[in-house]
Enzyme design. Structure first.
Site, short mmCIF file in Angstrom:
data_model
loop_
_atom_site.label_atom_id
_atom_site.label_comp_id
_atom_site.label_asym_id
_atom_site.label_seq_id
_atom_site.Cartn_x
_atom_site.Cartn_y
_atom_site.Cartn_z
N ALA A 10 2.44 2.43 1.29
CA ALA A 10 3.57 1.31 1.51
C ALA A 10 3.62 0.17 0.71
O ALA A 10 4.18 -0.97 0.95
CB ALA A 10 3.55 0.94 3.02
N ARG A 16 15.67 -1.25 -4.85
CA ARG A 16 16.86 -0.86 -4.74
C ARG A 16 17.55 -1.12 -3.23
O ARG A 16 18.46 -0.72 -3.04
CB ARG A 16 16.79 0.66 -5.16
CG ARG A 16 17.07 0.96 -6.56
CD ARG A 16 17.40 2.17 -7.01
NE ARG A 16 16.39 3.11 -6.74
CZ ARG A 16 16.55 4.45 -6.48
NH1 ARG A 16 17.86 4.83 -6.29
NH2 ARG A 16 15.54 5.30 -6.28
N GLN A 74 -2.79 -3.34 -2.27
CA GLN A 74 -2.83 -3.05 -3.57
C GLN A 74 -1.86 -3.97 -4.56
O GLN A 74 -0.72 -4.30 -4.28
CB GLN A 74 -2.23 -1.53 -3.83
CG GLN A 74 -2.37 -0.93 -4.89
CD GLN A 74 -1.11 -0.02 -5.24
OE1 GLN A 74 -0.18 0.02 -4.43
NE2 GLN A 74 -1.28 0.93 -6.29
N ASN A 223 15.26 4.90 -0.57
CA ASN A 223 15.15 3.85 -1.79
C ASN A 223 16.18 2.81 -1.83
O ASN A 223 16.13 1.64 -2.33
CB ASN A 223 14.94 4.85 -3.05
CG ASN A 223 13.76 5.48 -3.22
OD1 ASN A 223 12.84 4.75 -3.22
ND2 ASN A 223 14.06 6.71 -3.48
C1 UD1 Z 1 6.06 10.23 -6.28
C2 UD1 Z 1 5.27 11.38 -6.93
C3 UD1 Z 1 6.19 12.68 -7.36
C4 UD1 Z 1 6.99 13.02 -5.97
C5 UD1 Z 1 7.76 11.74 -5.37
C6 UD1 Z 1 8.45 12.22 -4.25
C7 UD1 Z 1 3.36 10.47 -8.06
C8 UD1 Z 1 2.73 10.13 -9.50
N1 UD1 Z 1 4.63 11.02 -8.07
O1 UD1 Z 1 6.99 9.92 -7.29
O2 UD1 Z 1 5.56 13.68 -7.51
O3 UD1 Z 1 7.98 14.10 -6.44
O4 UD1 Z 1 6.80 10.75 -5.25
O5 UD1 Z 1 9.15 11.23 -3.48
O6 UD1 Z 1 2.60 10.16 -7.06
N2 UD1 Z 1 3.43 3.40 -3.79
C9 UD1 Z 1 2.37 2.72 -3.67
N3 UD1 Z 1 1.82 1.91 -4.74
C10 UD1 Z 1 2.28 2.29 -5.99
C11 UD1 Z 1 3.20 3.10 -6.16
C12 UD1 Z 1 4.05 3.55 -5.11
O7 UD1 Z 1 2.17 2.31 -2.51
O8 UD1 Z 1 1.55 1.57 -6.87
C13 UD1 Z 1 4.04 4.04 -2.73
C14 UD1 Z 1 5.68 3.53 -2.62
O9 UD1 Z 1 5.69 2.55 -1.68
C15 UD1 Z 1 5.99 5.10 -1.77
C16 UD1 Z 1 5.26 6.04 -2.41
O10 UD1 Z 1 4.13 5.42 -2.87
O11 UD1 Z 1 5.90 5.16 -0.58
C17 UD1 Z 1 5.76 6.98 -3.61
O12 UD1 Z 1 6.26 5.94 -4.51
P1 UD1 Z 1 7.38 6.19 -5.59
O13 UD1 Z 1 7.46 5.20 -6.68
O14 UD1 Z 1 8.62 6.48 -4.71
O15 UD1 Z 1 6.65 7.57 -6.04
P2 UD1 Z 1 7.69 8.36 -7.24
O16 UD1 Z 1 7.14 7.82 -8.70
O17 UD1 Z 1 9.12 8.56 -6.98
CA CA Z 2 10.34 7.69 -4.75
#
Ligand code: UD1
Ligand code: CA
Length: 454
Positions: A10, A16, A74, A223
């Site tokens: 999270a 967005r 994080q 999002n």
């Molecule tokens: C991620 C997956 C992708 C998948 C998609 C589904 C990876 C590299 N990719 O992509 O394969 O299809 O989810 O929606 O995992 N978050 C953190 N810290 C971070 C980055 C993200 O806590 O540094 C959390 C976000 O809050 C969110 C989740 O992880 O709840 C996913 O992050 P998001 O950026 O939406 O993932 P995608 O890059 O879209």
């Molecule tokens: Ca996502």
């Protein structure tokens, strides 16, 4: 308790949403997104629930302080793999389940299947006609999973793969700890991808499998405000289906909002545009008219709530008729066969069986007996500007229209109060009490006339 730890990601910024509120605190069905995910984690009887929050996420931590929840920060956010790395020191169960705080409709049954495969790594995946934007599941000729490739890193042929990574997965904790120390950020986004553990699992000849959610919407993420609204409607539609499957007549399943728990008896009817908040119980044969808001209340069997009524923290007995346009503020207890009509406001008042307040009245801090009739325009003057006082109206009283009852005051049983009275002293039982100036006729009086223009 299961031998399972749950990590909920999270930390994402939620850019967005264009909001100062962290994304996972935005409400769906009256509850923050993250609360839905925590509820699912709790249903799995996880040993630990670890929430990874990010910059500005202190309000997330503060909102969900609870004994069974742990938080890790994080900062900076270097990707999903980096996010899970932050939680690793806390994990000590044999399996770890990774959930997303912005994927709120995930079903417990799906997670139970995902955690019961026995594989070292179980991915939740799904075939989509429009896979754009998601990580893709790359399989070899014999159908075995080889790795996950992110959209931004994918070749043209990989982009044509329709099986997508939902991001949710279950992994053996010792393996996960090892794999996460082996990942790097050598990719288009310079992020540490959680998805890279898939290729490492293949490298280590670990067992790998994929599980699909029962329904596509379980894995939809939020999002933007538009996606939030879309998931709200899906959630409410599913709620309405459950109610109808139990025999409730929902006049239009696209026009109901349940933001809490709604329990219904047999032959309940709910018209369009109603909102139910908190814990609401509707007895057998209750009917709720259009556009009512009912919060934290109990409505007894056979009672009818007519359109545009607002009911908050009330207990309503059997066979009552409330509204249209009634406002029942917190703390009322209505007996059976009570009538509360249009533009009547009631607060912290007990009304016994068979009593009526049919039009335009304010009843506050009152004890009203049975078979009482409250005339139109009756007002309990319960507030002197500093303190509140009680009005007691005993059984079988008749209050004439446009009466003010200045509390504290008691109207004796069987008594009648004449219309237009201002009652400041207790009235005796069985008698007519009236307080108003005598009617006079001024003979020869003439209406004023308009002055002539100069
Ligand atoms: C991620 C997956 C992708 C998948 C998609 C589904 C990876 C590299 N990719 O992509 O394969 O299809 O989810 O929606 O995992 N978050 C953190 N810290 C971070 C980055 C993200 O806590 O540094 C959390 C976000 O809050 C969110 C989740 O992880 O709840 C996913 O992050 P998001 O950026 O939406 O993932 P995608 O890059 O879209
Ligand atoms: Ca996502």
């Amino acid at each position: 308790m299961s031998d399972l730890d749950v990590v909920i990601l999270a930390a994402g910024k939620g850019t967005r949403m264009y909001s100062d509120i962290p994304k996972v605190l935005h409400p769906l069905a009256g509850q923050p997104l993250l609360a839905h995910v925590i509820t699912a984690a709790r249903a799995l009887a996880a040993r630990r629930i670890v929430i990874v929050y990010g910059h500005g996420g202190e309000s997330v931590r503060d909102r969900f302080q609870a004994e069974d929840i742990e938080f890790v920060r994080q900062e900076p956010q270097l990707g999903t793999g980096h996010a899970v790395q932050q939680a690793l020191p806390l994990l000590d169960s044999s399996m770890t389940l990774v959930l997303y705080g912005d994927v709120p409709l995930i079903e417990v049954a799906t997670l139970e299947r995902l955690t019961a495969t026995g594989a070292d790594l179980a991915l939740l995946t799904l075939e989509l006609d429009e896979p754009h934007g998601y990580g893709r599941i790359v399989r070899n000729r014999s159908g075995k999973i080889v790795r996950i490739v992110e959209e931004k890193d994918a070749s043209a042929s990989e982009k044509s793969i329709r099986e997508i990574n939902t991001g949710l997965l279950a992994a053996s904790t010792p393996h996960l700890k090892k794999w996460l120390t082996d990942i790097d950020n050598d990719n288009q986004q310079n992020e540490y991808y959680l998805t890279d553990i898939t290729a490492l699992a293949v490298r280590d000849r670990a067992t790998l499998t994929a599980v699909a959610p029962a329904q596509y919407f379980e894995v939809l993420g939020i999002n933007s405000k538009a996606q939030l609204a879309r998931l709200e409607r899906i959630f409410q539609w599913e709620r309405a289906q459950k109610l109808m499957n139990q025999g409730v007549t929902v006049v239009d399943p696209a026009r109901i909002d349940v933001r809490g728990t709604l329990s219904c008896g047999r032959d309940v009817t709910i018209d369009i545009g109603c909102i139910f908040e908190g814990n609401v119980v509707l007895g057998d044969r209750v009917s709720i008219g259009a556009n009512c808001v009912v919060r934290e209340s109990h409505v007894g069997p056979g009672s009818e709530i007519l359109p545009f009524s607002h009911i908050d923290e009330n207990t309503i007995g059997a066979d009552c008729r409330i509204g249209p346009y009634a406002r029942l503020r917190p703390g009322n207890h209505l007996g059976n066969d009570v009538r509360v009509g249009n533009f009547v406001e009631i607060k912290a008042t007990h009304i016994a069986n068979g009593s009526k307040a049919n039009h335009l009245a304010y009843l506050g801090d009152s004890r009203i007996g049975s078979e009482v009739n409250i005339g139109a325009g009756t007002i309990t003057c319960n507030y002197d500007g500093a303190n509140k006082y009680q009005t007691i109206i005993e059984d079988d009283v008749f209050i004439g229209s446009d009466t003010q009852l200045v509390a504290p005051v008691t109207i004796g049983a069987g008594g009648t109060v004449g219309a237009g009275s201002t009652i400041t002293k207790d009235t005796p039982p069985g008698e007519l009490s009236v307080s108003r100036s005598k009617q006079v006729t001024v003979s020869g009086w003439q209406r004023p006339v308009k002055g002539k223009r100069k």
